[in-house]
Design a protein around this motif. Sequence first.
Motif, PDB file in Angstrom:
ATOM      1  N   GLN A 173       0.824  -1.211   0.000  1.00 15.19           N
ATOM      2  CA  GLN A 173       0.000   0.000   0.000  1.00 15.19           C
ATOM      3  C   GLN A 173       0.856   1.258   0.000  1.00 15.19           C
ATOM      4  O   GLN A 173       0.554   2.225  -0.694  1.00 15.19           O
ATOM      5  N   GLN A 174       1.955   1.225   0.765  1.00 20.65           N
ATOM      6  CA  GLN A 174       2.816   2.417   0.848  1.00 20.65           C
ATOM      7  C   GLN A 174       3.481   2.692  -0.490  1.00 20.65           C
ATOM      8  O   GLN A 174       3.605   3.842  -0.910  1.00 20.65           O
ATOM      9  N   THR A 175       3.883   1.613  -1.181  1.00 23.33           N
ATOM     10  CA  THR A 175       4.531   1.806  -2.487  1.00 23.33           C
ATOM     11  C   THR A 175       3.538   2.389  -3.479  1.00 23.33           C
ATOM     12  O   THR A 175       3.879   3.263  -4.281  1.00 23.33           O
ATOM     13  N   ARG A 185      -0.520  -9.091  -3.417  1.00 28.42           N
ATOM     14  CA  ARG A 185       0.663  -9.796  -3.889  1.00 28.42           C
ATOM     15  C   ARG A 185       1.636  -8.924  -4.671  1.00 28.42           C
ATOM     16  O   ARG A 185       2.764  -9.313  -4.889  1.00 28.42           O
ATOM     17  N   GLY A 186       1.189  -7.768  -5.134  1.00 27.32           N
ATOM     18  CA  GLY A 186       2.100  -6.941  -5.921  1.00 27.32           C
ATOM     19  C   GLY A 186       1.401  -5.710  -6.450  1.00 27.32           C
ATOM     20  O   GLY A 186       0.269  -5.412  -6.085  1.00 27.32           O
ATOM     21  N   ILE A 187       2.109  -5.012  -7.333  1.00 21.56           N
ATOM     22  CA  ILE A 187       1.579  -3.764  -7.893  1.00 21.56           C
ATOM     23  C   ILE A 187       1.641  -3.837  -9.410  1.00 21.56           C
ATOM     24  O   ILE A 187       2.678  -4.197  -9.976  1.00 21.56           O
ATOM     25  N   SER A 188       0.560  -3.455 -10.056  1.00 24.54           N
ATOM     26  CA  SER A 188       0.546  -3.427 -11.516  1.00 24.54           C
ATOM     27  C   SER A 188       0.471  -1.976 -11.974  1.00 24.54           C
ATOM     28  O   SER A 188      -0.210  -1.158 -11.359  1.00 24.54           O
ATOM     29  N   VAL A 189       1.191  -1.687 -13.033  1.00 22.74           N
ATOM     30  CA  VAL A 189       1.164  -0.342 -13.607  1.00 22.74           C
ATOM     31  C   VAL A 189       0.837  -0.481 -15.082  1.00 22.74           C
ATOM     32  O   VAL A 189       1.531  -1.188 -15.815  1.00 22.74           O
ATOM     33  N   VAL A 214       6.534 -11.145   5.258  1.00 20.61           N
ATOM     34  CA  VAL A 214       5.850 -10.481   6.376  1.00 20.61           C
ATOM     35  C   VAL A 214       6.748  -9.431   7.007  1.00 20.61           C
ATOM     36  O   VAL A 214       6.300  -8.419   7.515  1.00 20.61           O
ATOM     37  N   ALA A 215       8.057  -9.697   6.972  1.00 17.79           N
ATOM     38  CA  ALA A 215       9.005  -8.761   7.604  1.00 17.79           C
ATOM     39  C   ALA A 215       8.905  -7.374   6.993  1.00 17.79           C
ATOM     40  O   ALA A 215       9.185  -6.381   7.629  1.00 17.79           O
ATOM     41  N   GLY A 216       8.526  -7.323   5.744  1.00 19.91           N
ATOM     42  CA  GLY A 216       8.450  -6.024   5.066  1.00 19.91           C
ATOM     43  C   GLY A 216       7.267  -5.185   5.508  1.00 19.91           C
ATOM     44  O   GLY A 216       7.205  -4.001   5.268  1.00 19.91           O
ATOM     45  N   ILE A 217       6.295  -5.828   6.167  1.00 22.16           N
ATOM     46  CA  ILE A 217       5.090  -5.100   6.574  1.00 22.16           C
ATOM     47  C   ILE A 217       5.216  -4.745   8.038  1.00 22.16           C
ATOM     48  O   ILE A 217       5.324  -5.614   8.881  1.00 22.16           O
ATOM     49  N   ARG A 218       5.265  -3.450   8.303  1.00 19.09           N
ATOM     50  CA  ARG A 218       5.431  -3.053   9.717  1.00 19.09           C
ATOM     51  C   ARG A 218       4.045  -2.935  10.343  1.00 19.09           C
ATOM     52  O   ARG A 218       3.204  -2.274   9.825  1.00 19.09           O
ATOM     53  N   GLU A 242       1.074   4.253  -2.781  1.00 18.88           N
ATOM     54  CA  GLU A 242       0.883   5.669  -2.421  1.00 18.88           C
ATOM     55  C   GLU A 242       2.022   6.531  -2.930  1.00 18.88           C
ATOM     56  O   GLU A 242       1.808   7.644  -3.417  1.00 18.88           O
ATOM     57  N   LEU A 243       3.248   5.996  -2.851  1.00 16.04           N
ATOM     58  CA  LEU A 243       4.407   6.736  -3.361  1.00 16.04           C
ATOM     59  C   LEU A 243       4.244   7.028  -4.848  1.00 16.04           C
ATOM     60  O   LEU A 243       4.448   8.151  -5.310  1.00 16.04           O
ATOM     61  N   LEU A 244       3.833   5.986  -5.577  1.00 17.07           N
ATOM     62  CA  LEU A 244       3.664   6.102  -7.027  1.00 17.07           C
ATOM     63  C   LEU A 244       2.584   7.109  -7.388  1.00 17.07           C
ATOM     64  O   LEU A 244       2.768   7.962  -8.262  1.00 17.07           O
ATOM     65  N   THR A 245       1.462   7.003  -6.689  1.00 20.18           N
ATOM     66  CA  THR A 245       0.352   7.897  -7.025  1.00 20.18           C
ATOM     67  C   THR A 245       0.687   9.338  -6.676  1.00 20.18           C
ATOM     68  O   THR A 245       0.296  10.269  -7.377  1.00 20.18           O
ATOM     69  N   ARG A 246       1.489   9.518  -5.614  1.00 19.07           N
ATOM     70  CA  ARG A 246       1.879  10.879  -5.251  1.00 19.07           C
ATOM     71  C   ARG A 246       2.783  11.459  -6.337  1.00 19.07           C
ATOM     72  O   ARG A 246       2.658  12.617  -6.729  1.00 19.07           O
ATOM     73  N   LYS A 247       3.690  10.615  -6.846  1.00 22.37           N
ATOM     74  CA  LYS A 247       4.575  11.061  -7.944  1.00 22.37           C
ATOM     75  C   LYS A 247       3.756  11.475  -9.151  1.00 22.37           C
ATOM     76  O   LYS A 247       4.034  12.475  -9.800  1.00 22.37           O
ATOM     77  N   LEU A 248       2.742  10.668  -9.459  1.00 23.07           N
ATOM     78  CA  LEU A 248       1.896  10.958 -10.621  1.00 23.07           C
ATOM     79  C   LEU A 248       1.150  12.266 -10.424  1.00 23.07           C
ATOM     80  O   LEU A 248       1.032  13.072 -11.346  1.00 23.07           O
ATOM     81  N   GLU A 249       0.660  12.477  -9.215  1.00 22.20           N
ATOM     82  CA  GLU A 249      -0.093  13.701  -8.952  1.00 22.20           C
ATOM     83  C   GLU A 249       0.800  14.921  -9.028  1.00 22.20           C
ATOM     84  O   GLU A 249       0.387  15.978  -9.522  1.00 22.20           O
ATOM     85  N   MET A 250       2.049  14.760  -8.595  1.00 21.43           N
ATOM     86  CA  MET A 250       3.002  15.877  -8.685  1.00 21.43           C
ATOM     87  C   MET A 250       3.323  16.185 -10.130  1.00 21.43           C
ATOM     88  O   MET A 250       3.563  17.341 -10.513  1.00 21.43           O
ATOM     89  N   LEU A 251       3.289  15.155 -10.949  1.00 24.65           N
ATOM     90  CA  LEU A 251       3.556  15.322 -12.391  1.00 24.65           C
ATOM     91  C   LEU A 251       2.458  16.128 -13.056  1.00 24.65           C
ATOM     92  O   LEU A 251       2.647  16.753 -14.090  1.00 24.65           O
TER      93      LEU A 251
END
Lengths: 322, 212
Positions: B18-20, B136-140, B208-212, B22-31
Amino acid sequence: MHFAHAFLPTGARRRTPSLPSRHPYFSGFSGEVSCPSASCRKCGRQSLRRFGWALAGEIWVFGEYGLRVCTLGFTSSFAKSYSVHGAVLLVCVPCLAHRKICFQFLLWSQIRDIMEAPPVTMMPVTGGTINMMEYLLQGSVLDHSLESLIHRLRGLCDNMEPETFLDHEMVFLLKGQQASPFVLRARRSMDRAGAPWHLRYLGQPEMGDKNRHALVRNCVDIATSENLTDFLMEMGFRMDHEFVAKGHLFRKGIMKIVVYKIFRILVPGNTDSTEALSLSYLVELSVVAPAGQDMVSDDMRNFAEQLKPLVHLEKIDPKRLM
Amino acid sequence: MGVTCVSQMPVAEGKSVQQTVELLTRKLEMLGAEKQGTFCVDCETYHTAASTLGSQGQAGKLMYVMHNSEYPLSCFALFENGPCLSADTNFDVLMVKLKGFFQSAKASKIETRGTRYQYCDFLVKVGTVTMGPSARGISVEVEYGPCVVASDCWSLLLEFLQSFLGSHTPGAPTVFGNRHDAVYGPADTMVQYMELFNKIRKQQQVPVAGIR
């Protein structure tokens, strides 16, 4: 009161025979209620009197539960006049705290929680679509009668440009362990470029109502892209036979009337070399409607009457021909 | 339908799916991209029932039935390395009728859901790929509307992808490779999604370790 019987679980037995009663609303018992299980009768009687309700109806037994199918009435102090408030299903639930039988007025949803619900079989999900049925009447005319039939149809049917069609239909079969293979019909238009291919599934004709005037079968129509035949082969279907249909199309409301000639394809895959199968034209009157609309077949029969004596459209059972 | 490229965005180090996103969508919005609703692409798998195998003498094949919210009245059915059929939504009803011959592997229903962004002629869709309850992942997906021939606009698409994906920019999709000058169609997009879903299915689940 009888509609309350629909809420009784399967397997419930009626305990007391319904006795004739003076009051037309009641049968079985009236006034006081006694529970079939061997516990305190007093509580039941008392609570009923306290609330001033009178119950009359039938006693049913389901396992260790006693059920009452009754009409509920409010008694006046004279205990002779009743006003009926409706039919209820009461469940007699053993009250362990007081070791008495307490009546509880329960909603049907609560009753179901108490009773062991029967196992729910998984129904296949149809994706929210309605099952469409095809109603069909068929007949034929010899070549020389075609013109008069077309003339009659042009008069009876909706006012539109006379529509002709030239279609190539291929019938595919998928053989499995089941005795009868799965049949799919793929149809493409040879004279309309860019029209999608038409894939059709037709189920077994519904047997049953002899009074129904048309042949009824389940039908699924799907528009597809042009690589349909390759896709069907990949799925495992094999082509059984193919033919070319050439004729006229008419419409009257939701009814579709098609008058066409079938041509046999001499060289598989080559639709240019064809030969007429017979010296006649096949006439089909069909309607595709959601399941359950049987009045459609009456409208079809009435329309078919108007085409007599040029053509006799009737319900033809394909199984009887074979 | 313009030329489309579907790719996977790997999950950022130490961040959740989810965080990734959000990062992507924020970049797109800044664009300067505008949010334009949501999208969903789902895929169900069917395999030939054992009863039909004997008569064909071949290994059971997997058939994918997919839907794309961009084409709400269509249903796409495809085989891996085989033809892709575009049909209308009644195809799902047909699959129910065929349940004796094709069994649905319910556990492997996979879908991607997310937001649509419009940036001039580009349509960008960033979605979370989920299989059941787990992400399971992110699609673009990036579509360049004006052009329908892949070879004509691939370099432009690549440049645009680099501007917001950075080092995670994918190579040319395999669907382009076959027919350079052929007109691109929705079926090609569905093939790309099918390949993406298969890749994600084979991947390990996000640790799981990647999810805080």
